[in-house]
Design an enzyme around this catalytic site. Structure first.
Site, PDB file in Angstrom:
ATOM      1  N   SER A 191       0.855  -1.186   0.000  1.00  0.00           N
ATOM      2  CA  SER A 191       0.000   0.000   0.000  1.00  0.00           C
ATOM      3  C   SER A 191       0.895   1.241   0.000  1.00  0.00           C
ATOM      4  CB  SER A 191      -0.921  -0.078   1.220  1.00  0.00           C
ATOM      5  OG  SER A 191      -1.654   1.076   1.391  1.00  0.00           O
ATOM      6  N   HIS A 239      -2.578  -1.038  -3.351  1.00  0.00           N
ATOM      7  CA  HIS A 239      -3.590   0.016  -3.158  1.00  0.00           C
ATOM      8  C   HIS A 239      -3.095   1.282  -3.814  1.00  0.00           C
ATOM      9  CE1 HIS A 239      -4.571  -2.079   0.916  1.00  0.00           C
ATOM     10  NE2 HIS A 239      -4.994  -2.769  -0.111  1.00  0.00           N
ATOM     11  N   ASP A 243      -4.415  -4.589   5.759  1.00  0.00           N
ATOM     12  CA  ASP A 243      -4.815  -5.495   4.685  1.00  0.00           C
ATOM     13  C   ASP A 243      -3.647  -6.447   4.396  1.00  0.00           C
ATOM     14  OD1 ASP A 243      -6.501  -6.530   2.750  1.00  0.00           O
ATOM     15  OD2 ASP A 243      -5.947  -5.062   1.228  1.00  0.00           O
TER      16      ASP A 243
END
Lengths: 281, 189
Positions: free
Chosen positions: B12, B39, B132
Site C-alpha cells: 500500500s 492500493h 490489509d
C-alpha cells in the site's frame, strides 16, 4: 482449522440445496467470489459453518430473500466510471434521440444507484419523458431498496464528483433530499422506471430494448453463463441497439459476443450488428 | 513447501518504490506466476504497469478478467476491483464491498490464491499503512504456503508488515533489498 477443501465441498452442497429446495441455480457463478459471499453470509447469519447455513436454507424458507441478496448484490455507486456515463450522454443519447419511444433495460440493477444515474442524465438530455426503463434483479430485497432509493449520505461527495465528471449540468443535490445520515432520491425520478424480478440464469426475453446496461454483473458468471446472457441481450435488443458493460469485462471467451461490434471500446459500449441474419430456431 | 508455482505480493503506502525494488530484482528466467495487489488512488493501474515494466525483466500487465494467470508474467489487480484466482488459474474480478477499506484488497487476492496454489504459493507483504494482507498471509501459511514480510523497520509505512507479522508470522522477515534475491533463490530450488 477444518480439513483443506472441506469448504469447497460445503459450497457445492449449498448450491445443490438452493437449486433443489428453492429453484435458484448458482452453479454457473464464478466460484471464488461466490465462496467469499457464502462465507460472509455464514458469518452474518451466525452460522458456525457453511453446513449450518445449508440447514437453514433447507428449513427456514423465510431466509431465502436474505440469502439471495447476500449471494448476488454487490456494492454500487452513482455514476461509477464517469467516463462511461459521459460517453453515453455524448455519443449514445444523440442516436437514441431518433426513436419516438426509448426502451432501456438495466439488467442486474442491485440497489438502483446506476438506474438513478441514468435517469438523471436522460432527464438532463430531455429524453426521459419518452423513455421506459426496465430495472431488473433476481433479489426482491435489492429491488425494494432500489425502489426506495435511500442511500448512505457518506457517499454523496464522491457521487457528486462522479456526476460532474459525467457531464452533469446541475448539482447532484438537486435530485435528492438528505436527512440524518441518509439521502433519498427524488421519487419523481422513478416515474418511468419499472422494477421487476428477472433472473439472468433462467429467465428469457421480455422486452425490445434500444439500450441495455449490464455493468459488472457478468463478472460473477462463468464463461457459459456469460455466453447465455449475451445471447439473451442479443435477442432483446433492436438492431443497432446498444449494450454497456463494465470497463474491465472481457468478451473474448463468449461466442455470442461476435454479433456485437465495439462502438466505444474503451468504455465497453457495444452495438448489435445492424445487418443481422436472424438465426432460424 | 513444494516448489513454488506462484508469488502473490501485496502493498500500500510506499508500495510503488517497494514494487520497483522487488519486481525489478526478479530474474528473467522466473517461471512462477506473479500476482500483485497494490492500493492506489489513481484511476487505473496502467501507469504502474508501465513504470514497473521499465525496470522489470518480466512482462508487467494488468490482470484481465477470464484470462489465464500466466507463468513468468507479473499481473496487477485493476483499480477498483477485487482480483481473484479461480481453480483453473483464470482471473475473475469482483466489485463486492471494500475489505479493510480497500478494493482491490490484498486479503481477497491472497485468500483465493491460497485456495488455488496451496503449499506452492509464496505470499509477500511489503510496506503499507493499514492491515490489509495480514489475514490473507495467515491463510497462505495455514495451507502450507510460505510467507515473506518486509522488515517493518526499514519500511516507508510499517503498519502493514507489522500487522502481517503479528497475525500471520513469517518464514522470512527481511529488508526490502533482500526480497527479490530471496524469491529468486526459493524459485530455483
Amino acid at each position: 482449522m477444518s480439513a483443506p477443501g472441506l469448504d469447497n465441498i460445503e459450497v457445492d452442497l449449498l448450491i445443490q440445496a438452493l437449486q433443489r429446495r428453492h429453484g435458484y441455480d448458482f452453479s454457473q457463478y464464478a466460484p471464488a467470489s461466490l465462496k467469499r459471499r457464502v462465507q460472509q453470509l455464514t458469518e452474518q447469519l451466525d452460522c458456525k459453518t457453511i453446513s449450518g447455513l445449508i440447514e437453514r436454507v433447507m428449513h427456514e424458507p423465510e431466509l431465502l430473500p436474505n440469502i439471495l441478496e447476500g449471494l448476488t448484490v454487490p456494492a454500487s455507486d452513482m455514476f461509477r466510471d464517469p467516463t462511461m456515463f459521459r460517453g453515453l450522454r455524448e455519443q449514445v443519447f444523440p442516436l437514441l434521440a431518433s426513436y419516438p419511444q426509448i426502451n432501456i433495460w438495466q439488467a442486474g440493477c442491485a440497489h438502483g444507484q446506476e438506474v438513478y444515474s441514468l435517469v438523471i442524465l436522460l432527464e438532463e438530455a430531455g429524453l426521459y419523458e419518452r423513455t421506459q426503463i426496465f430495472a431488473t434483479d433476481l433479489s426482491d430485497r435489492a429491488l425494494q431498496q432500489a425502489q426506495d432509493g435511500i442511500y448512505p449520505a457518506r457517499e454523496a461527495q464522491q457521487w457528486s464528483r462522479n456526476y460532474q465528471a459525467s457531464g452533469g449540468t446541475r448539482s447532484l443535490a438537486d435530485y435528492y433530499s438528505a436527512r440524518y445520515n441518509l439521502l433519498k432520491v427524488d421519487q419523481h425520478l422513478r416515474r418511468n422506471v419499472t422494477f421487476a424480478k428477472h433472473n439472468l440464469v433462467s429467465d428469457s426475453v421480455f422486452c425490445e430494448a434500444h439500450l441495455i446496461l449490464c455493468r459488472n454483473v457478468m463478472i460473477y458468471f462463468s464463461n457459459p453463463l456469460q455466453n447465455r446472457v449475451l445471447s439473451l441481450f442479443r435477442d432483446s435488443l433492436v438492431r443497432g441497439g446498444f449494450l454497456c458493460l463494465g470497463l474491465r469485462e472481457s468478451l473474448e471467451y463468449a461466442s455470442s459476443a461476435g454479433e456485437f461490434t465495439p462502438f466505444a471500446e474503451q468504455l465497453r459500449i457495444y452495438r448489435l450488428a445492424i445487418h443481422q441474419e436472424r438465426k432460424l430456431a | 513447501m513444494n516448489v513454488p508455482a506462484a508469488i502473490a505480493i501485496g502493498c500500500s503506502a510506499g508500495g510503488v518504490d517497494a514494487l520497483k525494488a522487488v519486481i525489478g530484482g526478479l530474474q528473467a528466467t522466473l517461471r512462477q506466476t506473479v500476482v500483485v495487489c497494490c492500493h492506489s488512488s489513481s484511476d487505473t493501474v496502467g501507469l504502474l504497469c508501465e513504470v514497473l515494466g521499465r525496470t522489470s525483466k518480466l512482462p508487467v500487465i494488468e490482470a484481465a478478467e477470464r484470462h489465464q494467470a500466466q507463468p513468468g508474467v507479473v499481473q496487477l489487480a485493476p483499480t477498483g476491483y477485487h482480483l481473484l484466482v479461480e481453480n483453473d488459474h483464470h482471473f475473475s474480478l469482483s466489485i463486492d464491498s471494500r475489505v479493510n477499506h480497500s478494493r482491490p484488497s490484498i486479503d481477497v487476492l491472497f485468500m483465493s490464491a491460497a485456495d488455488v496454489w496451496r503449499s506452492a504459493l509464496i505470499g509477500v507483504v511489503l510496506t503499507g499503512g493499514n492491515n490489509d494482507g495480514a489475514a490473507g498471509l495467515r491463510r497462505i501459511r495455514q495451507l502450507g504456503g510460505l510467507a515473506i514480510v518486509q522488515s517493518p523497520h526499514g519500511a516507508v509505512a510499517a503498519t502493514m508488515p507489522q500487522a502481517a507479522l503479528d497475525l500471520a508470522g513469517a518464514d522470512h522477515c527481511v529488508p526490502l533489498d533482500d526480497i527479490a534475491p530471496l524469491i529468486n533463490r526459493l524459485c530455483m530450488a
